[in-house]
Design a protein around this motif. Structure first.
Motif, mmCIF file in Angstrom:
data_model
loop_
_atom_site.group_PDB
_atom_site.id
_atom_site.type_symbol
_atom_site.label_atom_id
_atom_site.label_comp_id
_atom_site.label_asym_id
_atom_site.label_seq_id
_atom_site.Cartn_x
_atom_site.Cartn_y
_atom_site.Cartn_z
ATOM 1 N N GLY A 137 9.426 -18.272 -0.988
ATOM 2 C CA GLY A 137 9.662 -16.937 -0.443
ATOM 3 C C GLY A 137 9.874 -16.923 1.047
ATOM 4 N N ASN A 158 15.083 -12.452 -4.579
ATOM 5 C CA ASN A 158 13.965 -12.165 -3.682
ATOM 6 C C ASN A 158 14.340 -11.101 -2.677
ATOM 7 N N PRO A 160 12.966 -10.355 1.166
ATOM 8 C CA PRO A 160 12.062 -10.843 2.210
ATOM 9 C C PRO A 160 11.194 -9.731 2.806
ATOM 10 N N ASP A 172 10.144 -12.131 7.959
ATOM 11 C CA ASP A 172 10.713 -12.756 6.753
ATOM 12 C C ASP A 172 9.872 -13.929 6.273
ATOM 13 N N SER A 175 8.195 -13.173 0.489
ATOM 14 C CA SER A 175 9.170 -12.415 -0.292
ATOM 15 C C SER A 175 8.502 -11.685 -1.447
#
Length: 288
Positions: A137, A158, A160, A172, A175
Motif C-alpha cells: 500500500g 488501491n 492511497p 501516500d 492505502s
C-alpha cells in the motif's frame, strides 16, 4: 460555394447551422469519453464488451454502447483472521489476504496479499515467495502506490492515504484496498489516520462492505471513524483492529445507534448482490 456579393440560397444557412451543432455535440462526446478513460475506474467497475446486467435504469444511452456492466454471479466468502487481516475467496477460487504479516497466520496460501506499513502487524518484508501477487500500500521508491489487478472474477485496486510518521505526515504512506468480487464491492480501510476527502469518496465509488479499524487511537479517532463510515454509507460495516471487548463495545455504542448490530458465531460470512442486507448493518465477526 457562395459567390461574393450574392446571398446564400434559401435553406443553406439552417443546414450549415445544424452541421455546426452536430459537430459540437460530437466533439463534446469525444471529450467526455476521453475524460472517462483518463479517470480511474471505481466500484462497480464498468467493463467493455461484458454481458450487461438486466437493469434498465443503468443501461447506457443508445448510440454509445461502449461500456457495459459486468455480470455478477456467485458469492464472495469473507473470513476474519484477526487484527486487520481477512481472507477473501471468490467464486472462481481466487484467494486474497489483507494486511498480510508475520503476526497473523493464514489458513491457505493466498494468491494475492495486500499490505500496509504503519506497523509491522500489517506487513512483512519476507512474504512467502509462492504468493503470486504482493501488493504494497506504499511505494518504497516514493510517491503514491498504484495497483489495479484483474484475476479471473476479481478486480483489485488501491486508494492511497496518508499516515502519521512521528510528529509529521507520510503522504501516500498507506492505502485503502478495494475488491470487487461477485458484484460486491469491499473496501478495506487499512491503517486509516485521517478523514476522507470528497475526492477519496469519489474514487472509492459504491461500497457494499467496509472493513473498518475501530481502535480509536492508533488509527483514526472514534468520532472521525464514525463520520467516515457515515460518508461511505455501505450497507455492511465490519469492525477490525480493536484490542479489547471494551474498545469494540465503545465503537458499537456509537455507530450502533444508526445501524442494526449483529454478532456472528462464525468468523466466516458470504455475500452476494442479492443477499446484502436491506437495513444498514454493523456485523461483528469473531477473530480466529
Amino acid at each position: 460555394m457562395p459567390v461574393p456579393g450574392r446571398a446564400c440560397p434559401p435553406g443553406v444557412l439552417p443546414v450549415v447551422a445544424s452541421l455546426v451543432r452536430l459537430l459540437a455535440v460530437a466533439l463534446g462526446l469525444l471529450a467526455m469519453l476521453g475524460s472517462a478513460r483518463a479517470a480511474p475506474e471505481k466500484c462497480p467497475r464498468m467493463v467493455a464488451g461484458a454481458k450487461p446486467l438486466r437493469l434498465a435504469a443503468l443501461d447506457p444511452p443508445r448510440g454509445i454502447g461502449l461500456l457495459r456492466f459486468a455480470e455478477a454471479t456467485g458469492e464472495v466468502r469473507l473470513t476474519f483472521l484477526g487484527h486487520a487481516s481477512f481472507l477473501i475467496e471468490s467464486p472462481a477460487g481466487v484467494t486474497i489476504v489483507t494486511d498480510y504479516s508475520d503476526y497473523i497466520g493464514t489458513p491457505v496460501l493466498p494468491r494475492v496479499v495486500t499490505m500496509n506499513h504503519a506497523h509491522d502487524t500489517h506487513y512483512t518484508d519476507h512474504p512467502d515467495p509462492r504468493i503470486a501477487y504482493v501488493l504494497r500500500g506504499w511505494n518504497p521508491g516514493g510517491g503514491p502506490a498504484h495497483h489495479e489487478l484483474t484475476l479471473d472474477d476479481v478486480w483489485i485496486r488501491n486508494v492511497p492515504t496518508n499516515i502519521r510518521n512521528g510528529a509529521g505526515t507520510e503522504y501516500d504512506g498507506n492505502s485503502m484496498f478495494v475488491f470487487e468480487v461477485a458484484g460486491v464491492c469491499i473496501a478495506h480501510l487499512g491503517h486509516l489516520h485521517h478523514l476522507l476527502t470528497p475526492e477519496h469518496l469519489e474514487v472509492l465509488g459504491r461500497i457494499d462492505v467496509v472493513l473498518a479499524p475501530v481502535d480509536g487511537s492508533y488509527t483514526l479517532d472514534l468520532d472521525g471513524m464514525v463520520e467516515t463510515l457515515k460518508a461511505i454509507n455501505a450497507p455492511v460495516v465490519i469492525p477490525m483492529h480493536y484490542f479489547s471487548r471494551w474498545g469494540l463495545d465503545r465503537f458499537l455504542a456509537r455507530l450502533g445507534k444508526e445501524r442494526q448490530v449483529e454478532e456472528a458465531a462464525s468468523p466466516t460470512v458470504t455475500f452476494s448482490r442479492q443477499t446484502l442486507p436491506k437495513v444498514p448493518t454493523l456485523l461483528v465477526l469473531p477473530g480466529r
